[in-house]
Write a protein that holds these residues in place. Structure first.
Motif, PDB file in Angstrom:
ATOM      1  N   HIS A  79     -15.076 -38.998  -5.691  1.00 17.62           N
ATOM      2  CA  HIS A  79     -15.251 -40.183  -6.068  1.00 17.62           C
ATOM      3  C   HIS A  79     -14.785 -41.316  -5.419  1.00 17.62           C
ATOM      4  O   HIS A  79     -13.668 -41.187  -4.472  1.00 17.62           O
ATOM      5  N   ALA A  80     -15.449 -42.358  -5.534  1.00 11.21           N
ATOM      6  CA  ALA A  80     -14.954 -43.588  -4.440  1.00 11.21           C
ATOM      7  C   ALA A  80     -13.783 -44.248  -4.600  1.00 11.21           C
ATOM      8  O   ALA A  80     -13.355 -44.572  -3.785  1.00 11.21           O
ATOM      9  N   ILE A  81     -13.369 -44.315  -6.106  1.00  8.56           N
ATOM     10  CA  ILE A  81     -12.196 -45.040  -6.470  1.00  8.56           C
ATOM     11  C   ILE A  81     -11.153 -43.876  -6.906  1.00  8.56           C
ATOM     12  O   ILE A  81     -10.037 -44.064  -6.442  1.00  8.56           O
ATOM     13  N   TYR A  82     -11.643 -43.143  -7.720  1.00 10.00           N
ATOM     14  CA  TYR A  82     -10.493 -42.084  -8.383  1.00 10.00           C
ATOM     15  C   TYR A  82      -9.863 -41.364  -7.158  1.00 10.00           C
ATOM     16  O   TYR A  82     -10.727 -40.694  -6.346  1.00 10.00           O
ATOM     17  N   ALA A  83      -8.718 -41.047  -7.101  1.00 13.09           N
ATOM     18  CA  ALA A  83      -8.126 -40.143  -5.952  1.00 13.09           C
ATOM     19  C   ALA A  83      -7.796 -38.778  -6.321  1.00 13.09           C
ATOM     20  O   ALA A  83      -8.386 -37.933  -5.642  1.00 13.09           O
ATOM     21  N   ASP A  84      -7.496 -38.339  -7.379  1.00 11.17           N
ATOM     22  CA  ASP A  84      -7.346 -37.124  -7.778  1.00 11.17           C
ATOM     23  C   ASP A  84      -7.990 -36.402  -9.165  1.00 11.17           C
ATOM     24  O   ASP A  84      -7.675 -35.301  -9.356  1.00 11.17           O
ATOM     25  N   SER A  85      -8.361 -37.428 -10.020  1.00 12.03           N
ATOM     26  CA  SER A  85      -9.439 -36.968 -11.386  1.00 12.03           C
ATOM     27  C   SER A  85      -9.883 -38.048 -11.733  1.00 12.03           C
ATOM     28  O   SER A  85      -9.821 -39.068 -11.629  1.00 12.03           O
ATOM     29  N   ASP A  86     -10.892 -37.546 -12.331  1.00 13.88           N
ATOM     30  CA  ASP A  86     -11.807 -38.679 -13.018  1.00 13.88           C
ATOM     31  C   ASP A  86     -11.662 -38.593 -14.553  1.00 13.88           C
ATOM     32  O   ASP A  86     -12.168 -37.331 -15.150  1.00 13.88           O
ATOM     33  N   PRO A  87     -11.324 -39.480 -15.240  1.00 11.41           N
ATOM     34  CA  PRO A  87     -10.954 -39.355 -16.489  1.00 11.41           C
ATOM     35  C   PRO A  87     -12.028 -39.055 -17.642  1.00 11.41           C
ATOM     36  O   PRO A  87     -11.824 -38.174 -18.677  1.00 11.41           O
ATOM     37  N   ARG A  88     -13.313 -39.281 -17.236  1.00 14.81           N
ATOM     38  CA  ARG A  88     -14.400 -38.819 -17.949  1.00 14.81           C
ATOM     39  C   ARG A  88     -14.563 -37.305 -17.809  1.00 14.81           C
ATOM     40  O   ARG A  88     -15.102 -36.803 -18.848  1.00 14.81           O
ATOM     41  N   ASN A  89     -14.057 -36.578 -16.719  1.00 18.42           N
ATOM     42  CA  ASN A  89     -14.580 -35.257 -16.759  1.00 18.42           C
ATOM     43  C   ASN A  89     -13.967 -34.356 -17.933  1.00 18.42           C
ATOM     44  O   ASN A  89     -14.252 -33.627 -18.491  1.00 18.42           O
ATOM     45  N   GLU A  90     -12.413 -34.771 -18.070  1.00 20.35           N
ATOM     46  CA  GLU A  90     -11.883 -33.726 -19.053  1.00 20.35           C
ATOM     47  C   GLU A  90     -12.395 -33.688 -20.346  1.00 20.35           C
ATOM     48  O   GLU A  90     -12.482 -32.903 -21.140  1.00 20.35           O
ATOM     49  N   ILE A  91     -13.108 -35.012 -20.911  1.00 24.09           N
ATOM     50  CA  ILE A  91     -13.861 -35.237 -22.081  1.00 24.09           C
ATOM     51  C   ILE A  91     -14.986 -34.585 -22.118  1.00 24.09           C
ATOM     52  O   ILE A  91     -15.099 -33.668 -23.064  1.00 24.09           O
ATOM     53  N   ILE A  92     -15.728 -34.754 -21.173  1.00 23.38           N
ATOM     54  CA  ILE A  92     -17.216 -33.976 -21.209  1.00 23.38           C
ATOM     55  C   ILE A  92     -17.073 -32.627 -21.003  1.00 23.38           C
ATOM     56  O   ILE A  92     -17.753 -31.949 -21.808  1.00 23.38           O
ATOM     57  N   LYS A  93     -16.219 -32.270 -20.297  1.00 19.39           N
ATOM     58  CA  LYS A  93     -15.937 -30.579 -20.086  1.00 19.39           C
ATOM     59  C   LYS A  93     -15.488 -29.843 -21.542  1.00 19.39           C
ATOM     60  O   LYS A  93     -15.995 -28.925 -21.646  1.00 19.39           O
ATOM     61  N   GLN A  94     -14.645 -30.562 -22.336  1.00 20.28           N
ATOM     62  CA  GLN A  94     -14.446 -29.937 -23.493  1.00 20.28           C
ATOM     63  C   GLN A  94     -15.779 -29.846 -24.492  1.00 20.28           C
ATOM     64  O   GLN A  94     -16.102 -29.061 -24.960  1.00 20.28           O
TER      65      GLN A  94
ATOM     66  N   VAL B 260     -19.533 -20.421 -14.711  1.00 19.27           N
ATOM     67  CA  VAL B 260     -19.819 -20.898 -13.365  1.00 19.27           C
ATOM     68  C   VAL B 260     -19.245 -22.147 -12.922  1.00 19.27           C
ATOM     69  O   VAL B 260     -18.574 -22.295 -11.904  1.00 19.27           O
ATOM     70  N   SER B 261     -19.497 -22.915 -13.935  1.00 19.44           N
ATOM     71  CA  SER B 261     -19.159 -24.499 -13.680  1.00 19.44           C
ATOM     72  C   SER B 261     -17.552 -24.438 -13.444  1.00 19.44           C
ATOM     73  O   SER B 261     -17.254 -25.341 -12.451  1.00 19.44           O
ATOM     74  N   GLU B 262     -16.796 -23.756 -14.390  1.00 17.79           N
ATOM     75  CA  GLU B 262     -15.317 -23.912 -14.250  1.00 17.79           C
ATOM     76  C   GLU B 262     -15.145 -23.216 -12.877  1.00 17.79           C
ATOM     77  O   GLU B 262     -14.032 -23.756 -12.196  1.00 17.79           O
ATOM     78  N   ARG B 263     -15.864 -22.310 -12.518  1.00 16.39           N
ATOM     79  CA  ARG B 263     -15.462 -21.646 -11.195  1.00 16.39           C
ATOM     80  C   ARG B 263     -15.806 -22.327  -9.989  1.00 16.39           C
ATOM     81  O   ARG B 263     -14.861 -22.650  -8.903  1.00 16.39           O
ATOM     82  N   CYS B 264     -16.747 -23.215 -10.022  1.00 16.29           N
ATOM     83  CA  CYS B 264     -17.128 -24.255  -8.948  1.00 16.29           C
ATOM     84  C   CYS B 264     -15.718 -25.318  -8.951  1.00 16.29           C
ATOM     85  O   CYS B 264     -15.545 -25.690  -7.867  1.00 16.29           O
ATOM     86  N   GLU B 265     -15.446 -25.656 -10.150  1.00 21.00           N
ATOM     87  CA  GLU B 265     -14.305 -26.546 -10.219  1.00 21.00           C
ATOM     88  C   GLU B 265     -13.222 -26.137  -9.406  1.00 21.00           C
ATOM     89  O   GLU B 265     -12.528 -26.780  -8.891  1.00 21.00           O
ATOM     90  N   SER B 266     -12.746 -24.739  -9.938  1.00 26.87           N
ATOM     91  CA  SER B 266     -11.650 -24.642  -9.372  1.00 26.87           C
ATOM     92  C   SER B 266     -11.613 -24.080  -7.817  1.00 26.87           C
ATOM     93  O   SER B 266     -10.784 -24.319  -6.927  1.00 26.87           O
TER      94      SER B 266
ATOM     95  N   TRP C  83     -11.366 -27.651  -6.014  1.00 32.66           N
ATOM     96  CA  TRP C  83     -10.178 -28.137  -5.865  1.00 32.66           C
ATOM     97  C   TRP C  83      -9.144 -27.264  -5.008  1.00 32.66           C
ATOM     98  O   TRP C  83      -8.363 -28.022  -4.154  1.00 32.66           O
ATOM     99  N   ARG C  84      -9.224 -25.944  -4.849  1.00 33.49           N
ATOM    100  CA  ARG C  84      -8.468 -25.072  -4.090  1.00 33.49           C
ATOM    101  C   ARG C  84      -8.659 -25.286  -2.734  1.00 33.49           C
ATOM    102  O   ARG C  84      -7.825 -25.613  -1.768  1.00 33.49           O
ATOM    103  N   GLU C  85      -9.982 -25.377  -2.309  1.00 34.36           N
ATOM    104  CA  GLU C  85     -10.235 -25.527  -1.026  1.00 34.36           C
ATOM    105  C   GLU C  85     -10.290 -26.939  -0.407  1.00 34.36           C
ATOM    106  O   GLU C  85      -9.876 -27.183   0.750  1.00 34.36           O
ATOM    107  N   LYS C  86     -10.643 -28.134  -1.018  1.00 31.43           N
ATOM    108  CA  LYS C  86     -11.001 -29.247  -0.690  1.00 31.43           C
ATOM    109  C   LYS C  86     -10.183 -30.294  -1.402  1.00 31.43           C
ATOM    110  O   LYS C  86     -10.200 -31.510  -0.983  1.00 31.43           O
ATOM    111  N   LYS C  87      -9.575 -29.909  -2.338  1.00 28.38           N
ATOM    112  CA  LYS C  87      -8.675 -30.864  -3.263  1.00 28.38           C
ATOM    113  C   LYS C  87      -9.849 -32.150  -3.798  1.00 28.38           C
ATOM    114  O   LYS C  87      -9.263 -33.262  -3.981  1.00 28.38           O
ATOM    115  N   LEU C  88     -10.871 -31.720  -3.988  1.00 32.80           N
ATOM    116  CA  LEU C  88     -12.103 -32.443  -4.734  1.00 32.80           C
ATOM    117  C   LEU C  88     -12.311 -32.088  -6.123  1.00 32.80           C
ATOM    118  O   LEU C  88     -12.180 -30.896  -6.498  1.00 32.80           O
TER     119      LEU C  88
END
Ligand SMILES: CC(C)(COP(=O)(O)OP(=O)(O)OC[C@H]1O[C@@H](n2cnc3c(N)ncnc32)[C@H](O)[C@@H]1OP(=O)(O)O)[C@@H](O)C(=O)NCCC(=O)NCCS
Length: 373
Positions: free
Chosen positions: A259-274, A291-297, A300-305
């Motif tokens: 994200h261009a502004i958020y540094a380490d998480s997007d607050p909308r993600n945890e909501i729509i993820k649930q 599959v989506s959860e695995r992409c997420e991990s 984060w692990r590889e790029k801190k994205l």
């Protein structure tokens, strides 16, 4: 003297004032008019949040009921607009359809004075789902659908028109949440487009048409569609892990992350993820969510994205049977509120937006005669 650019993309530069939202400010990830996005997504319907963004305060029960009734009554489309929609080819991108639909509406129901700004916005809010679904069902199924339903909400109206039947309570609820999450986000590219257009004192339909064009790109709203195209390539979480590592090794950009502004998480993600997880359980899915959860991990692990709002929207929409190419138009149905509120805010304290450029071209020189070039 113009200030030197501190970085490309105007990143981090304050380009104006707004009372509509805060994005990534300390203490709170995302607020609309001071309310935290999590509280709004937990407790409100989309129409309440649209009212808040457009009119400045949350509605009372009576005001909300009135607003919803008013929106319900404006779902119909003029015949001339239907005729234009019928001429747009099946393989057109639905964002182009919306861009044309919005522009045509501006010809038929022109905003003649700024005193009409709230009325033309409500009309667009009410009929954008009709525009997109009328074209989609006509071009794909060959039917001219009746767009005036009695569904209680904009999200339910959209799903009803798309699938030809009323949605379940769960799907209507997810649409409320999704539309709330996408409604407003400060000076993002499409909103800034709308404000620049508004600053010339142009009409509301021109501002919104321009914003739709900006939202269309894959670096902005188009990311939810690109995220879907990504996750449906994988046959298992292990397959996703391996192929994601290959993509990262090739330095590919992975849509739905960063994200261009958020540094380490997007607050909308945890909501729509649930909600995506709930829909996955309901659909008996054992692939897409995992599959989506695995992409997420892996990211984060590889790029801190981290996942932005778009990534888990992809699986959530898919579980509700929404075709991938309609994902970004849903974003429009929602962000229209933010765009219009920014146009109103710009108009209320306007000066034409006209920045300067740092010149990097040739030094002044004389024009050689044509035969000497
Ligand atoms: C959102 C986005 C445009 C922000 O762009 P930005 O602020 O310019 O961030 P940058 O592109 O400068 O990112 C910094 C670094 O992270 C990398 N990066 C950022 N997002 C990435 C992604 N989604 N996949 C892979 N790498 C990414 C960049 O390549 C860059 O690496 P570099 O320094 O080696 O060049 C960018 O993260 C992106 O393109 N994401 C994918 C599209 C998307 O999901 N858009 C929806 C946003 S809500």
């Amino acid at each position: 003297m113009a200030k030197q650019l501190s970085g490309a993309g105007l990143r981090g530069q304050v380009a104006g004032k707004t009372a509509l939202s805060t994005v990534g400010k300390s203490g709170s990830g995302l607020t609309y008019r001071g309310y935290d996005i999590k509280d709004l997504a937990d407790q409100c319907q989309f129409e309440e949040v649209a009212y808040l963004i457009l009119k400045g305060q949350l509605p009372t029960q009576h005001e909300l009921a009135q607003y919803k009734t008013q929106l319900k009554q404006q779902r119909g489309l003029p015949q001339a607009l239907k005729e234009v929609l019928e001429r747009i080819p099946k393989d057109a991108h639905p964002m182009d359809v919306l861009r044309t639909g919005c522009s045509m509406l501006g010809n038929l129901e022109t905003e003649h004075a700024f005193t009409e700004q709230q009325a033309v916005t409500d009309r667009m809010l009410a009929c954008f789902p009709s525009i997109i679904c009328y074209w989609y069902r006509f071009s794909h199924d060959g039917v001219r659908i009746e767009v005036e339903t009695d569904d209680d909400s904009i999200g339910a109206h959209f799903l009803h028109l798309l699938h030809g039947k009323k949605p379940s309570a769960l799907h209507e609820q997810v649409m409320h949440v999704s539309l709330i999450l996408y409604a407003e986000h400060e000076f993002n590219a499409s909103t800034f487009t709308a404000r620049v257009c508004a600053s010339t004192l142009s009409d509301m339909h021109s501002c919104i048409t321009g914003a739709i064009g900006s939202l269309r790109g894959p670096l902005h709203g188009g990311a939810n569609e690109a995220a879907m195209e990504l996750i449906e390539q994988f046959s298992s979480p292990e397959d996703a892990e391996q192929k994601m590592l290959e993509k990262l090794a090739r330095k590919e950009k992975i849509m739905g992350f960063g994200h261009a502004i958020y540094a380490d998480s997007d607050p909308r993600n945890e909501i729509i993820k649930q909600w995506s997880e709930k829909l996955s359980e309901e659909a008996g899915d054992d692939l897409l969510y995992a599959v989506s959860e695995r992409c997420e991990s892996v990211m984060w692990r590889e790029k801190k994205l981290f996942c932005n709002a778009d990534f888990f929207h992809a699986s959530a929409y898919n579980f509700m049977g929404i075709p991938t190419k309609l994902f970004t138009p849903i974003f429009v149905m929602s962000r229209l509120t933010g765009w219009a509120a920014h146009v109103m805010e710009q108009r209320a304290d306007n000066r034409i937006i006209r920045p300067s450029a740092e010149y990097t071209g040739e030094a002044p020189r004389s024009v050689p005669a044509i035969e000497q070039r």
